[in-house]
Write an enzyme that holds these catalytic residues in place. Structure first.
Site: not given
Length: 615
Positions: A336, A449
């Site tokens: 990640h 996002s």
């Protein structure tokens, strides 16, 4: 988690930022620093459903003092604005460092997300290798588009998105350290690494995937090489070296130093780290009922199933690991610190489309070099490290409860017909289910996002809202009319949609609050009182970690909870159904993934009934 000090910027981490940026990223605006008073007011509003009035008033005074004219908040805000003017992105590097590289928990379960993809039509090792060949070719085809700058620019609501993460997906790897990790990116536009790593039966192989003229191997060439790897890896290796990467980061950092003292080990590790990506060819696992199959497959992708299964076929530090089983199962595990969900979804969409095409390329009649097996010298110290890693990973895996299910009563189309946001609707349902199980609401984060901005990563959308709490309390109250409940639900969904919009526009509160805190630490100041307040601890103790999979296919994302007494809930809304995965830790007596899953299913049906009452 409070930081004593932010370490100096280490060059290797920021090799990622120095990676070649897509030319069209300049068309994306810089990420704004939200106004201070706006963030503080929204923070207090977010606390209202979580705190009793007396505690909220105490926190309100602390927040007001922090944000008063000439106060500490104003000073830190000025410095953040200066930072924004002189940096590519004022928060992303800090966020990666703080959220990922300084986190000491194992990457397995706690950090790396897994995506389990629709089962393929094969049931043995022959089909496994044919599909794996196609998969490798598809990923290389995507990489070629990225390297040549031909990857189509992505848009959201008519606005271009930052494409910088795409080149960083390949030939990158996380490196463990005693206090914090690094991310190293070996990819270059020309003369970058030309090999992938293939793992089978705990054995690692270097597979060159380009011909001498620079063209990628054809599917038939790749297939021939995978057959060679299979012939060299009949037996399971006694020492599953990849399991070392599943350890606590401090422990793995120490073992990493010991491992690399040997020249052979150092060469093998470097080849894994530099490889374009890793392919994990998993061995068969015990057959299981259809009902539990999706949960088992998600677990296999997420952690490999344990030391007696396929966990030794992983290198958890690697940015991209594609997993292919012999029963048609497959998926992707990603690290990640480097990768985010939307770019991964774009990659997977490309691979799935590529897999539909026939292989028309004829293999050149050129003999290929034998794939190189990577060897490790294991002394008594490394053997001890391995034994401890195996024990700890099995404990972690046995502690994780995973429940995946496909909700088939309705999908996003039904919610759209109600003129409501499907994501916001599902978020309300998740909080309703949690309330029904635990008789309270909790701090929950949904990931949004920030790719509308240069170098943007993510922010959180917080719940519950006041409107959500009002609806949840009214929903199971027989004295409240159906019409009133419908109105309260619409208000709850709309309120969450407003928060979503704010976060997408760079006006979320969590990254801003973190930036203020880290700015104080960078200046050598004491952590401001607003961040030492118990309310901040409660507000950032995420008992619900949620995430929507931005996918066009029936895929299931899965990761572990952020806190020991919490859940992780991932969902993938399709037109007429929704895929869910829920995880919790068995060590916590209060949480139960199966119970939350059943309650969530019932809650979704109850919400449907609210709009479509049966006679």
């Amino acid at each position: 988690m409070f930081l004593e000090r932010i370490p100096p910027r280490i060059g290797s981490l920021f090799m990622l930022r120095a990676a070649r940026r897509q030319a069209h990223s300049s068309s994306v605006p810089p990420q704004p620093v939200p106004p201070l008073l706006q963030t503080l007011q929204r923070y207090l509003t977010a606390l209202e459903p979580l705190l009793p009035p007396d505690e909220l008033e105490h926190t309100r005074r602390i927040v007001q003092k922090f944000g008063c004219p000439g106060g500490l908040g104003e000073k830190l805000q000025r410095e953040l604005i200066k930072r924004a003017k002189h940096s590519h992105n004022w928060i992303s590097d800090w966020w990666v460092q703080w959220a990922y590289l300084e986190c000491r928990q194992p990457l397995a379960v706690h950090s790396n997300p897994a995506i389990s993809l629709p089962k393929r039509d094969f049931t043995d090792w022959r089909g496994q290798l044919v599909f794996a060949s196609k998969l490798i070719a598809g990923v290389l085809d995507f990489k070629a588009r990225v390297d040549s700058g031909k990857l189509a620019l992505e848009y959201m609501r008519g606005q271009p998105l930052c494409m910088e993460l795409f080149p960083q997906l390949f030939s990158s790897c996380r490196i463990p350290g005693p206090k914090h990790d690094l991310v190293v990116h070996y990819g270059r536009p020309r003369r970058g690494p030309a090999h992938i790593t293939v793992v089978r039966n705990y054995q690692f192989f270097q597979l060159d995937v380009y011909n001498s003229d620079g063209t990628p191997l054809t599917e038939s060439q790749i297939h021939a090489q995978l057959l060679r790897i299979r012939s060299q890896s009949w037996k399971t290796d006694k020492q599953p070296m990849g399991i070392l990467t599943s350890e606590h980061r401090h422990t793995w950092g120490q073992a990493y130093t010991r491992l690399l003292r040997d020249k052979i080990n150092k060469e093998s590790v470097r080849l894994i780290e530099k490889s374009i990506f890793t392919l994990c060819l998993d061995s068969p696992v015990m057959r299981i009922s259809d009902e539990k199959y999706s949960s088992r497959m998600a677990a296999q992708i997420l952690h490999g199933g344990g030391t007696f299964s396929n966990s030794g076929n992983r290198w958890f530090d690697k940015t991209l690991q594609f997993v292919v089983g012999e029963d048609g199962s497959w998926g992707l595990l990603y690290e990640h610190a480097t990768a985010e969900g939307p770019p991964i979804a774009t990659l997977l969409d490309h691979v799935l489309e590529y897999c539909k095409k026939p292989d028309r390329m004829r293999a050149p009649l050129v003999p290929l070099p034998m794939p190189k097996k990577l060897y490790f010298y294991i002394n008594s110290e490394i053997k001890w490290d391995l034994e401890m890693a195996k024990q700890n990973l099995d404990i972690l895996i046995n502690d994780l409860d995973i429940k995946c299910f496909n909700f088939q009563c309705f999908g996003k189309e039904f919610v759209k017909q109600l003129k409501l946001s499907p994501n916001s609707f599902i978020q309300v349902a998740i909080q309703l289910a949690y309330y029904r199980v635990h008789s309270e609401v909790c701090a929950a984060c949904d990931i949004t996002s920030l790719r509308m901005f240069q170098g943007g990563r993510t922010d959180y959308i917080r719940s519950p809202t006041n409107q959500m709490l009002s609806f949840i309390r009214a929903f199971d109250d027989g004295a409240v009319s159906r019409e009133a409940k419908v109105q309260l639900l619409r208000e709850a969904v709309d309120a969450y949609s407003v928060l979503t919009e704010q976060s997408l526009m760079g006006q979320g509160i969590d990254r801003h609050l973190l930036g203020l805190k880290l700015q104080a630490i960078e200046e050598g100041l004491s952590v401001p009182r607003i961040f030492m307040d118990t309310a901040y601890g409660l507000a950032t103790h995420w008992k619900l970690r949620t995430g929507q999979v931005p996918a066009n296919t029936d895929s299931v994302m899965c990761f572990g909870p952020l806190v020991p007494d919490g859940y992780a809930v991932c969902y993938n809304p399709q037109q007429d159904h929704v895929h869910f995965s829920i995880t919790a830790f068995n060590c916590c007596e209060e949480t139960n993934a199966e119970k939350l899953a059943l309650t969530l299913e019932r809650s979704l049906r109850d919400l449907q009934e609210l709009f479509q009452p049966t006679v």
